[in-house]
Scaffold this active site. Structure first.
Site, PDB file in Angstrom:
ATOM      1  CB  SER A  54      -0.931   0.010   1.219  1.00  0.00           C
ATOM      2  OG  SER A  54      -0.205  -0.161   2.427  1.00  0.00           O
TER       3      SER A  54
ATOM      4  CG  ASP B 227      -3.073   4.983   7.957  1.00  0.00           C
ATOM      5  OD1 ASP B 227      -1.913   4.644   8.287  1.00  0.00           O
ATOM      6  OD2 ASP B 227      -3.482   4.987   6.785  1.00  0.00           O
TER       7      ASP B 227
ATOM      8  CG  HIS C 233      -1.077   3.932   4.454  1.00  0.00           C
ATOM      9  ND1 HIS C 233      -1.784   3.130   5.329  1.00  0.00           N
ATOM     10  CD2 HIS C 233      -0.538   3.113   3.518  1.00  0.00           C
ATOM     11  CE1 HIS C 233      -1.695   1.866   4.924  1.00  0.00           C
ATOM     12  NE2 HIS C 233      -0.929   1.829   3.836  1.00  0.00           N
TER      13      HIS C 233
END
Length: 436
Positions: free
Chosen positions: A159, A408, A411
């Site tokens: 990702s 998160d 990311h």
């Protein structure tokens, strides 16, 4: 009544002037000389300021003014003449902000669209990576298009590869519209865009290990399975159609996994209850990178269509405490001062650096391709403010602050610090084009 004669006045005045005029002229000359010495005329001052610094001595009790900022063309000129170490720098405030926002391109994954999800502090958008010894020009989409005209660039990995891909697409979209021409897989993990203006193709391939792997799933084993000696053909089989590859892996190797090599079990990482030898993940990650790079070299060597490849180094996470707490990554500014890359972050970065160096030894035998590390570990480590945090979901505190909020801290918000990765990548591509 006495009337003074004009003639008599003129005679006395002439006598006075004759007697004292030399002294007046001397005094005026002295004053003029004094003035000229200590206060040069504006014309002469401006001329002096244009002299090279080596020919001037400036004495001042205050700090000298900052040099004027370089225009983009001047920045590019300096970058063209300088070999840069992109890891040495610091984050400085930049009032210009990013090239795009959360609404100007339609490719940002919802979880990284921090602006549209209501993140209230937007200060994280106004920083740039300033190098210590050279210039890093602002990303120019037209330069990218010109360098990769008629080329196909693919982002391959986990990702983080997708995060970097979407950053690039958003910056390119400020100059040309990307057309989505292919999509497949769960969560659109395989996608391709085409920029008609320059015949540039950009793809993303989901391959979190680079080698063949079976990801854990509901109803299946609670661990991943990796075949460390076999490249993942979901991207490997397309190498003949690619001109540039950007590889990015790391975080998926932290999960429990069983490793296979040569048809038998090699060992495992965090597999209690299974009768396998615990070998950790560092060696396996090294094998995966090695197999991926060797596959690129073997399949493209001697080809008329060479290939260029980047390996993006490990990007650190910034969790503070538990992942489900409201303040898991609460910072709102970059780290100040020198920040050392240590521990697991340093180990995973070093693996990438060493494998690229080893692969380049082989590349020199064949030519026709270029491999380079895209070393972003340190500059990313210094940006704890750049993650979505709780804003991976829309308006997480609309109903008040809850204790358990998924965060998160891995990311990156888009726009955000990850844009700098592509900024650096573009400069390396420019250096390649110059034959360096």
């Amino acid at each position: 009544m006495g009337v003074t004669s004009p003639l008599k006045v003129s005679t006395r005045s002439r006598s006075f002037s004759t007697k004292f005029l030399p002294y007046v002229l001397y005094a005026l000359f002295s004053i003029a000389l004094f003035r000229f010495y200590f206060h040069p005329s504006p014309f002469l001052q401006s001329t002096t300021d244009q002299l090279p610094h080596s020919n001037r001595i400036i004495l001042t009790s205050s700090s000298p003014p900052s040099p004027p900022s370089l225009s983009l063309s001047r920045e590019e000129e300096i970058a063209n003449k300088t070999s840069c170490n992109y890891t040495n720098g610091r984050w400085v405030h930049d009032k210009r902000g990013p090239l795009y926002n959360g609404t100007t391109c339609g490719t940002i994954k919802d979880g990284q669209n921090c602006i549209s999800h209501g993140r209230p502090d937007l200060g994280y958008l106004y920083w740039r990576w300033q190098l210590n010894q050279c210039q890093l020009p602002r990303f120019d989409p037209n330069t990218f298009f010109n360098l990769l005209s008629n080329k196909h660039i693919a982002f391959v990995g986990d990702s983080m590869a997708r995060n970097q891909l979407e950053s690039l697409l958003c910056m390119l979209a400020t100059a040309s519209n990307p057309n989505l021409v292919y999509t497949n897989g769960e969560d659109n993990r395989f996608r391709t865009w085409h920029f008609d203006s320059h015949n540039v193709t950009v793809s993303v391939y989901w391959s979190p290990f680079l080698v063949r792997g079976v990801e854990k799933s509901k109803g299946g084993p609670d661990h991943n399975e990796l075949y460390v000696d076999v490249v993942d053909e979901r991207w490997g089989s397309d190498l003949d159609h690619l001109d540039m590859v950007v590889l990015s892996i790391g975080h998926w190797f932290l999960h429990p996994a069983v490793y296979y090599e040569g048809g038998s079990v090699l060992g495992c990482h965090y597999c209690p209850g299974l009768n396998h030898t615990e070998i950790g993940f560092y060696g396996v990650m090294r094998k995966a990178i090695k197999i991926a790079l060797e596959s690129i070299i073997e399949r493209k060597k001697g080809s008329r269509n060479g290939i260029d490849a980047f390996l993006t180094s490990f990007s650190p996470s910034h969790f503070e405490g538990e992942w489900d707490k409201a303040g898991a990554c609460p910072k709102t500014e970059p780290s100040k001062g020198e920040k050392m890359v240590e521990g697991m972050d340093a180990d995973m970065r070093l693996i990438a650096v060493e494998e690229i160096e080893a692969a380049n030894v082989k590349v020199k035998q064949f030519g026709g391709m270029r491999l380079e590390i895209l070393d972003v570990t340190k500059l990313s480590l210094m940006r704890p403010d750049g993650h979505p945090g709780p804003y991976m979901y829309p308006f997480p505190f609309a109903n008040g602050v809850e204790e358990h909020v998924q965060n998160d801290c891995v990311h990156w918000c888009l726009p955000g610090p990850i844009d700098t990765w592509n900024q650096i990548m573009l400069q390396v591509i420019r250096r390649w084009r110059r034959g360096e």
